[in-house]
Design a protein around this motif. Structure first.
Motif, PDB file in Angstrom:
ATOM      1  N   LEU A 130      -7.987   0.046 -22.181  1.00  0.00           N
ATOM      2  CA  LEU A 130      -8.105   1.550 -22.525  1.00  0.00           C
ATOM      3  C   LEU A 130      -9.283   2.027 -22.887  1.00  0.00           C
ATOM      4  O   LEU A 130     -10.219   1.675 -23.172  1.00  0.00           O
ATOM      5  CB  LEU A 130      -7.198   1.544 -24.101  1.00  0.00           C
ATOM      6  N   THR A 131      -9.314   3.550 -22.898  1.00  0.00           N
ATOM      7  CA  THR A 131     -10.302   4.414 -23.214  1.00  0.00           C
ATOM      8  C   THR A 131     -10.319   4.307 -24.674  1.00  0.00           C
ATOM      9  O   THR A 131      -9.328   3.995 -25.346  1.00  0.00           O
ATOM     10  CB  THR A 131     -10.165   5.729 -22.511  1.00  0.00           C
ATOM     11  N   PHE A 132     -11.535   4.906 -25.223  1.00  0.00           N
ATOM     12  CA  PHE A 132     -11.306   5.004 -26.552  1.00  0.00           C
ATOM     13  C   PHE A 132     -10.518   6.012 -27.160  1.00  0.00           C
ATOM     14  O   PHE A 132      -9.396   5.343 -28.245  1.00  0.00           O
ATOM     15  CB  PHE A 132     -12.707   5.655 -27.210  1.00  0.00           C
ATOM     16  N   ALA A 133     -10.048   6.975 -26.598  1.00  0.00           N
ATOM     17  CA  ALA A 133      -8.892   8.089 -27.317  1.00  0.00           C
ATOM     18  C   ALA A 133      -7.632   7.012 -26.979  1.00  0.00           C
ATOM     19  O   ALA A 133      -6.647   7.277 -27.868  1.00  0.00           O
ATOM     20  CB  ALA A 133      -8.813   9.034 -26.222  1.00  0.00           C
ATOM     21  N   GLU A 134      -7.308   6.449 -25.741  1.00  0.00           N
ATOM     22  CA  GLU A 134      -6.133   5.734 -25.547  1.00  0.00           C
ATOM     23  C   GLU A 134      -6.097   4.531 -26.919  1.00  0.00           C
ATOM     24  O   GLU A 134      -4.923   4.578 -27.303  1.00  0.00           O
ATOM     25  CB  GLU A 134      -6.019   5.132 -24.226  1.00  0.00           C
ATOM     26  N   ALA A 135      -7.231   3.833 -26.879  1.00  0.00           N
ATOM     27  CA  ALA A 135      -7.075   2.780 -28.008  1.00  0.00           C
ATOM     28  C   ALA A 135      -6.714   3.367 -29.386  1.00  0.00           C
ATOM     29  O   ALA A 135      -5.858   2.849 -30.044  1.00  0.00           O
ATOM     30  CB  ALA A 135      -8.381   2.266 -28.195  1.00  0.00           C
ATOM     31  N   MET A 136      -7.382   4.480 -29.786  1.00  0.00           N
ATOM     32  CA  MET A 136      -7.018   5.331 -30.984  1.00  0.00           C
ATOM     33  C   MET A 136      -5.471   5.749 -31.092  1.00  0.00           C
ATOM     34  O   MET A 136      -4.940   5.371 -32.088  1.00  0.00           O
ATOM     35  CB  MET A 136      -7.839   6.321 -31.404  1.00  0.00           C
TER      36      MET A 136
END
Length: 146
Positions: A117-123
Protein backbone atom coordinates in the motif's frame (compact mmCIF):
# COMPACT_ATOMS: atom_id res chain seq x y z
CA UNK A 1 -10.33 10.25 22.82
CA UNK A 2 -12.37 10.40 19.62
CA UNK A 3 -11.84 8.41 16.46
CA UNK A 4 -10.87 11.55 14.57
CA UNK A 5 -8.34 12.55 17.25
CA UNK A 6 -6.86 9.06 17.23
CA UNK A 7 -6.55 9.04 13.43
CA UNK A 8 -4.91 12.49 13.48
CA UNK A 9 -2.38 11.33 16.08
CA UNK A 10 -1.79 8.11 14.15
CA UNK A 11 -1.01 10.03 10.97
CA UNK A 12 1.16 12.63 12.74
CA UNK A 13 3.19 9.95 14.54
CA UNK A 14 4.01 8.15 11.32
CA UNK A 15 4.85 11.42 9.58
CA UNK A 16 7.30 12.27 12.38
CA UNK A 17 9.30 9.19 11.39
CA UNK A 18 9.14 9.73 7.60
CA UNK A 19 7.15 12.01 5.34
CA UNK A 20 4.57 10.44 3.02
CA UNK A 21 6.93 10.53 0.03
CA UNK A 22 9.60 8.61 1.98
CA UNK A 23 7.05 5.97 3.07
CA UNK A 24 5.90 5.65 -0.55
CA UNK A 25 9.49 5.46 -1.84
CA UNK A 26 10.27 2.63 0.59
CA UNK A 27 7.12 0.79 -0.44
CA UNK A 28 7.98 1.24 -4.13
CA UNK A 29 11.60 0.14 -3.63
CA UNK A 30 10.46 -2.97 -1.79
CA UNK A 31 7.87 -3.73 -4.48
CA UNK A 32 10.57 -3.33 -7.14
CA UNK A 33 12.85 -5.69 -5.19
CA UNK A 34 10.08 -8.32 -5.17
CA UNK A 35 9.39 -7.81 -8.87
CA UNK A 36 13.08 -8.29 -9.73
CA UNK A 37 13.51 -11.20 -7.28
CA UNK A 38 16.32 -9.33 -5.52
CA UNK A 39 16.43 -11.33 -2.28
CA UNK A 40 19.28 -9.25 -0.84
CA UNK A 41 17.38 -6.00 -1.33
CA UNK A 42 14.16 -7.55 -0.01
CA UNK A 43 16.00 -8.64 3.12
CA UNK A 44 17.60 -5.21 3.46
CA UNK A 45 14.31 -3.28 3.09
CA UNK A 46 11.47 -5.47 4.37
CA UNK A 47 12.29 -5.80 8.06
CA UNK A 48 13.09 -2.10 8.66
CA UNK A 49 10.02 -1.04 6.66
CA UNK A 50 7.60 -3.28 8.57
CA UNK A 51 9.34 -2.65 11.89
CA UNK A 52 9.03 1.13 11.49
CA UNK A 53 5.26 0.86 11.19
CA UNK A 54 5.07 -1.52 14.14
CA UNK A 55 7.35 0.56 16.37
CA UNK A 56 5.31 3.72 15.85
CA UNK A 57 2.11 1.84 16.67
CA UNK A 58 3.45 -0.06 19.68
CA UNK A 59 5.51 2.66 21.33
CA UNK A 60 4.87 6.16 19.99
CA UNK A 61 1.08 5.69 19.97
CA UNK A 62 0.83 3.67 23.19
CA UNK A 63 -0.76 6.51 25.21
CA UNK A 64 -3.11 7.37 22.35
CA UNK A 65 -4.43 3.83 22.09
CA UNK A 66 -4.60 3.45 25.88
CA UNK A 67 -6.68 6.65 26.08
CA UNK A 68 -9.03 5.25 23.43
CA UNK A 69 -9.42 1.93 25.28
CA UNK A 70 -7.65 -0.04 22.56
CA UNK A 71 -5.00 -2.63 23.34
CA UNK A 72 -2.12 -3.22 20.93
CA UNK A 73 -0.54 -6.64 20.46
CA UNK A 74 1.69 -8.26 17.85
CA UNK A 75 0.14 -8.88 14.43
CA UNK A 76 -0.57 -12.34 13.06
CA UNK A 77 -0.14 -11.40 9.38
CA UNK A 78 3.47 -11.11 8.11
CA UNK A 79 2.68 -7.62 6.79
CA UNK A 80 0.49 -6.69 9.77
CA UNK A 81 1.20 -3.56 11.77
CA UNK A 82 -0.47 -4.71 14.99
CA UNK A 83 -3.56 -6.39 16.33
CA UNK A 84 -5.83 -3.72 17.81
CA UNK A 85 -8.49 -4.85 20.28
CA UNK A 86 -11.36 -3.15 22.13
CA UNK A 87 -13.90 -5.13 24.16
CA UNK A 88 -13.11 -8.40 22.45
CA UNK A 89 -13.28 -7.02 18.90
CA UNK A 90 -10.01 -7.06 16.99
CA UNK A 91 -8.74 -5.60 13.76
CA UNK A 92 -5.33 -5.90 12.12
CA UNK A 93 -4.18 -3.19 9.74
CA UNK A 94 -1.71 -4.50 7.16
CA UNK A 95 0.70 -2.88 4.72
CA UNK A 96 -0.42 -4.76 1.61
CA UNK A 97 -3.55 -5.72 -0.24
CA UNK A 98 -4.91 -8.92 1.31
CA UNK A 99 -6.62 -11.68 -0.65
CA UNK A 100 -9.52 -12.71 1.59
CA UNK A 101 -9.25 -16.25 0.23
CA UNK A 102 -5.65 -16.34 1.50
CA UNK A 103 -5.52 -13.99 4.52
CA UNK A 104 -1.92 -14.88 5.40
CA UNK A 105 -0.78 -13.79 1.94
CA UNK A 106 1.22 -16.89 1.00
CA UNK A 107 -0.23 -17.01 -2.52
CA UNK A 108 0.53 -13.33 -3.07
CA UNK A 109 4.10 -13.72 -1.84
CA UNK A 110 4.64 -16.71 -4.13
CA UNK A 111 3.45 -14.71 -7.15
CA UNK A 112 6.00 -11.87 -7.14
CA UNK A 113 5.51 -10.50 -3.66
CA UNK A 114 2.78 -8.53 -1.98
CA UNK A 115 1.13 -5.49 -3.52
CA UNK A 116 2.20 -2.94 -0.93
CA UNK A 117 0.00 0.00 0.00
CA UNK A 118 0.99 3.62 -0.44
CA UNK A 119 1.14 5.75 2.69
CA UNK A 120 -2.31 7.22 1.96
CA UNK A 121 -3.77 3.75 1.34
CA UNK A 122 -2.20 2.40 4.54
CA UNK A 123 -3.63 5.32 6.55
CA UNK A 124 -7.08 4.77 5.04
CA UNK A 125 -6.94 1.04 5.77
CA UNK A 126 -5.66 1.71 9.30
CA UNK A 127 -8.48 4.21 9.89
CA UNK A 128 -11.05 1.74 8.58
CA UNK A 129 -9.71 -0.85 11.03
CA UNK A 130 -10.03 1.59 13.93
CA UNK A 131 -13.58 2.76 13.23
CA UNK A 132 -15.39 -0.44 14.32
CA UNK A 133 -13.27 -0.63 17.47
CA UNK A 134 -14.60 2.74 18.58
CA UNK A 135 -18.12 1.38 18.23
CA UNK A 136 -17.25 -1.31 20.81
CA UNK A 137 -15.36 0.75 23.39
CA UNK A 138 -17.01 0.73 26.80
CA UNK A 139 -19.94 3.06 27.42
CA UNK A 140 -17.93 4.83 30.12
CA UNK A 141 -15.79 6.60 27.57
CA UNK A 142 -16.99 9.59 25.60
CA UNK A 143 -16.37 8.94 21.93
CA UNK A 144 -17.34 10.67 18.72
CA UNK A 145 -17.07 8.31 15.78
CA UNK A 146 -18.17 10.74 13.11
Amino acid sequence: MTLNETIARLRAAHLMVRDAHEWDALSAALSDAYNSDDDDLIEQLQQPFVQSWRTVTHYVLRDTFDAAGISVTDPSHPWGIATLTANGFSREPVLCHVDLADPQGSAVAAAGGPKLLTFAEAMTYYSNCLAPLFEHVSEGQSLNVS
